[in-house]
Scaffold this active site. Structure first.
Site, PDB file in Angstrom:
ATOM      1  N   HIS A   3       0.822  -1.213   0.000  1.00  0.00           N
ATOM      2  CA  HIS A   3       0.000   0.000   0.000  1.00  0.00           C
ATOM      3  C   HIS A   3       0.852   1.258   0.000  1.00  0.00           C
ATOM      4  O   HIS A   3       0.658   2.159   0.816  1.00  0.00           O
ATOM      5  CB  HIS A   3      -0.973  -0.003   1.190  1.00  0.00           C
TER       6      HIS A   3
ATOM      7  N   HIS B   1      -3.431   2.107  12.450  1.00  0.00           N
ATOM      8  CA  HIS B   1      -2.917   1.452  11.231  1.00  0.00           C
ATOM      9  C   HIS B   1      -3.381  -0.002  11.268  1.00  0.00           C
ATOM     10  O   HIS B   1      -4.579  -0.264  11.358  1.00  0.00           O
ATOM     11  CB  HIS B   1      -1.391   1.627  11.221  1.00  0.00           C
TER      12      HIS B   1
ATOM     13  N   ILE C 194     -13.774   5.600  15.266  1.00  0.00           N
ATOM     14  CA  ILE C 194     -14.416   4.304  15.023  1.00  0.00           C
ATOM     15  C   ILE C 194     -13.440   3.472  14.186  1.00  0.00           C
ATOM     16  O   ILE C 194     -13.150   3.822  13.032  1.00  0.00           O
ATOM     17  CB  ILE C 194     -15.751   4.481  14.260  1.00  0.00           C
TER      18      ILE C 194
ATOM     19  N   GLY D  72     -11.551   0.923  11.859  1.00  0.00           N
ATOM     20  CA  GLY D  72     -11.938   0.259  10.603  1.00  0.00           C
ATOM     21  C   GLY D  72     -12.632   1.200   9.633  1.00  0.00           C
ATOM     22  O   GLY D  72     -13.088   0.765   8.575  1.00  0.00           O
ATOM     23  N   PHE D  73     -12.705   2.489   9.996  1.00  0.00           N
ATOM     24  CA  PHE D  73     -13.336   3.478   9.102  1.00  0.00           C
ATOM     25  C   PHE D  73     -12.369   4.621   8.800  1.00  0.00           C
ATOM     26  O   PHE D  73     -11.555   4.991   9.648  1.00  0.00           O
ATOM     27  CB  PHE D  73     -14.610   4.051   9.744  1.00  0.00           C
TER      28      PHE D  73
ATOM     29  N   HIS E 103      -9.760   6.835   5.966  1.00  0.00           N
ATOM     30  CA  HIS E 103      -8.457   6.541   5.360  1.00  0.00           C
ATOM     31  C   HIS E 103      -7.693   7.829   5.083  1.00  0.00           C
ATOM     32  O   HIS E 103      -8.309   8.863   4.801  1.00  0.00           O
ATOM     33  CB  HIS E 103      -8.625   5.756   4.053  1.00  0.00           C
TER      34      HIS E 103
ATOM     35  N   ASP F 146      -9.593  -2.907   6.888  1.00  0.00           N
ATOM     36  CA  ASP F 146      -9.609  -3.644   8.151  1.00  0.00           C
ATOM     37  C   ASP F 146     -11.003  -4.046   8.628  1.00  0.00           C
ATOM     38  O   ASP F 146     -11.137  -5.032   9.351  1.00  0.00           O
ATOM     39  CB  ASP F 146      -8.949  -2.795   9.258  1.00  0.00           C
TER      40      ASP F 146
END
Ligand SMILES: CC(=O)SCCNC(=O)CCNC(=O)[C@H](O)C(C)(C)COP(=O)(O)OP(=O)(O)OC[C@H]1O[C@@H](n2cnc3c(N)ncnc32)[C@H](O)[C@@H]1OP(=O)(O)O
Ligand SMILES: O=C([O-])CC(=O)C(=O)O
Length: 374
Positions: A186, A221, A255, A257-258, A260, A311
Site C-alpha cells: 500500500h 494502522h 471508530i 476500521g473506518f 483513510h 480492516d
C-alpha cells in the site's frame, strides 16, 4: 508554522519519494500493484504470485512459481533457538510484540550479511512468519509444541493448518489467500515508510521489518482490524450498533476500521473482503455479526460520509474462520512483509538517506541559568 490544511500535519498530501510498486487512490479509489488492479489479482492470482511480483516486478510463469514455492516451502521451519525464545514469551504478551521479537531474533541467527542476500532474507521471513505466530500462540495458550511444517501448498493454508492442527477447507484457504493479497502492499503507508527510512540508513532487512512491525501494531494502522472486532462484538444488534456508534461519535471517539488517509470515498479492498465475509457468515450459520457490520457501514456513511477501510470486514471474515482476534494484526504482518521488503529493495536501489526538516516552534534562543537559580 505547519499548515494543516495544505498537507503539513502528518505529511498528508506531500510526496516523500518515488515508487514503481503501487498506486493508491490514483483514480479516486483504485489500488494497483506493479500495474495490476488489486481486484484482478484477488480474482486471478495467489499470494505467492503477488509476493513474486512485488520482489521481481513481473508475475511468475508456472515454472518460476513452482520454483519459488518450493524455495519458500523449504524454509518454513524455525531454528530451535528461536522456538526456545518464543516459548519464553508469556500468553498475555501482545502477538505483535511476539512477531517483532521473532523477526528480530531470526535476524540474529540468520543475519542478512550484505544486500546480495536481501531476497533470501525476505523469503525466509515470508516462509517463517506463520510458524512464528502459531508456534508461540499454541505453546503459550494451549501448552502444545506444534510441528512448524505442514504439507499445505500455500502460505495462507499453511497458517490455518498450523493454527487448527488440521487441513483447512478449500474456501478458507482461498479467503486467506485473498486476504494476504489485499494486505500485501500500500505505497507509503506508515509502516512501509518506517521500513524505507530504516533502509535509507543502509541498515539490514531484519531491522527494517522489525521497525515496520512496530509501526503496524498501532490501532490507527494495522491494529484496527483487531480493534474493529472488539468494537463490533460489543454490539448486540444492528440497532444497538447504530445507537452505540452515535454515542461514540458524540464523544469524539475514533471508530476503528473506518476512514483513510488517502482514499476519499471508498477503499477498494473493502468490497472484496466484505463479499467474502458474507459468504463466510452464511457458511458459519449465524449472520448476526455480519449484519451488525453492515449496519455500522451504513451508519458511518449516512452520518459522517466515512467508509470502511480494508480492516473493517476483515474482522468478521477472520472471526468466521475461527481465528482468534489477537492474531488478526499478525496475519497482516505475514502479508505486508512482501510490500515492506519490496520497498526496502527499491529504496536501496536508488538510495539517499531520508532526512526531512522540521519547522521549529520552540523557545527563542536563551542562556542556561545556574541550577541554583532555576
Ligand atoms: C490498513 C490501514 O491501516 S487502514 C487504516 C486503519 N485505521 C483505522 O481504521 C483507524 C480509524 N481511522 C482513523 O483513525 C483515520 O481515518 C485514519 C488514521 C485512517 C486517517 O486519518 P486522517 O488522514 O487524519 O483522516 P481524515 O483527515 O480523513 O479525517 C477527517 C475527519 O474525519 C474524522 N475521522 C476520520 N476517521 C474517523 C473515524 N474512523 N472515526 C471517527 N472520525 C474519523 C477525523 O477525526 C477528521 O475529523 P476533524 O476534521 O473534525 O478533525
Ligand atoms: O495506506 C495507509 O495509510 C494505510 C493502509 O490502508 C495500508 O497500509 O494498507
Amino acid at each position: 508554522m505547519v499548515d494543516k490544511k495544505i498537507g503539513g500535519a502528518g505529511l498528508r498530501g506531500q510526496s516523500a519519494g518515488e515508487t514503481s510498486l503501487c498506486t493508491v487512490g490514483k483514480s479516486g479509489s483504485g489500488l494497483t500493484y506493479c500495474g495490476y488492479d488489486v481486484s484482478d489479482l484477488a480474482d486471478n492470482a495467489s499470494f505467492e504470485e503477488v509476493a513474486y511480483l512485488l520482489f521481481n516486478g513481473e508475475l511468475p510463469n508456472q515454472t518460476q512459481l513452482d520454483h519459488y514455492k518450493t524455495e519458500l516451502f523449504a524454509q518454513r521451519d524455525l531454528p530451535q533457538a528461536l522456538k526456545e525464545v518464543l516459548q519464553r514469551i508469556p500468553a498475555d504478551a501482545h502477538p505483535m510484540d511476539v512477531m517483532r521479537t521473532g523477526c528480530s531474533f531470526l535476524g540474529n541467527l540468520e543475519p542478512e550479511n550484505d544486500f546480495s542476500e536481501q531476497n533470501q532474507a525476505a523469503n525466509r521471513l515470508l516462509a517463517a512468519f506463520p510458524a512464528i505466530m502459531c508456534y508461540w500462540y499454541k505453546f503459550s495458550h494451549e501448552g502444545v509444541e506444534i510441528d512448524c511444517v505442514t504439507d499445505e501448498d500455500s502460505i495462507g493454508g499453511h497458517f490455518l493448518h498450523l493454527l487448527n492442527g488440521k487441513a483447512p477447507s478449500e474456501q478458507h484457504r482461498r479467503v486467506m489467500d485473498v486476504s494476504l493479497i489485499l494486505y500485501a502492499e500500500h505505497e507509503f503507508n506508515a509502516s512501509t515508510f518506517t521500513a524505507r527510512v530504516c533502509a535509507s540508513t543502509l541498515s539490514d532487512m531484519f531491522s527494517c521489518i522489525t521497525g515496520a512491525i512496530g509501526t503496524l501494531r498501532g490501532p490507527l494502522h494495522g491494529g484496527a482490524n483487531e480493534a474493529a472486532m472488539d468494537m463490533i462484538q460489543q454490539f448486540s444488534s444492528p440497532e444497538d450498533a447504530k445507537i452505540q456508534m452515535a454515542g461514540m461519535l458524540e464523544r469524539k471517539e475514533k471508530i476503528m476500521g473506518f476512514g483513510h488517509a488517502i482514499y476519499r470515498t471508498s477503499d477498494p479492498r473493502n468490497v472484496i473482503i466484505k463479499a467474502w465475509s458474507e459468504k463466510l457468515a452464511n457458511e458459519f450459520g449465524d449472520t448476526s455479526l455480519y449484519d451488525i457490520s453492515v449496519a455500522c457501514e451504513e451508519f458511518m456513511w449516512d452520518t459522517k460520509k466515512l467508509f470502511c477501510n480494508a480492516d473493517f470486514f476483515h474482522a468478521s471474515a477472520y472471526h468466521f474462520m475461527g481465528i482468534p482476534t489477537k492474531l488478526f494484526t499478525p496475519i497482516f504482518v505475514c502479508s505486508r512483509l512482501t510490500g515492506w521488503a519490496a520497498h526496502v529493495m527499491e529504496q536501496r536501489s536508488n538510495n539517499r538517506i531520508i532526512r526531512p526538516s522540521a519547522d521549529y516552534t520552540g523557545s527563542e534562543p536563551r542562556k542556561v541559568n545556574p541550577i541554583s537559580e532555576r
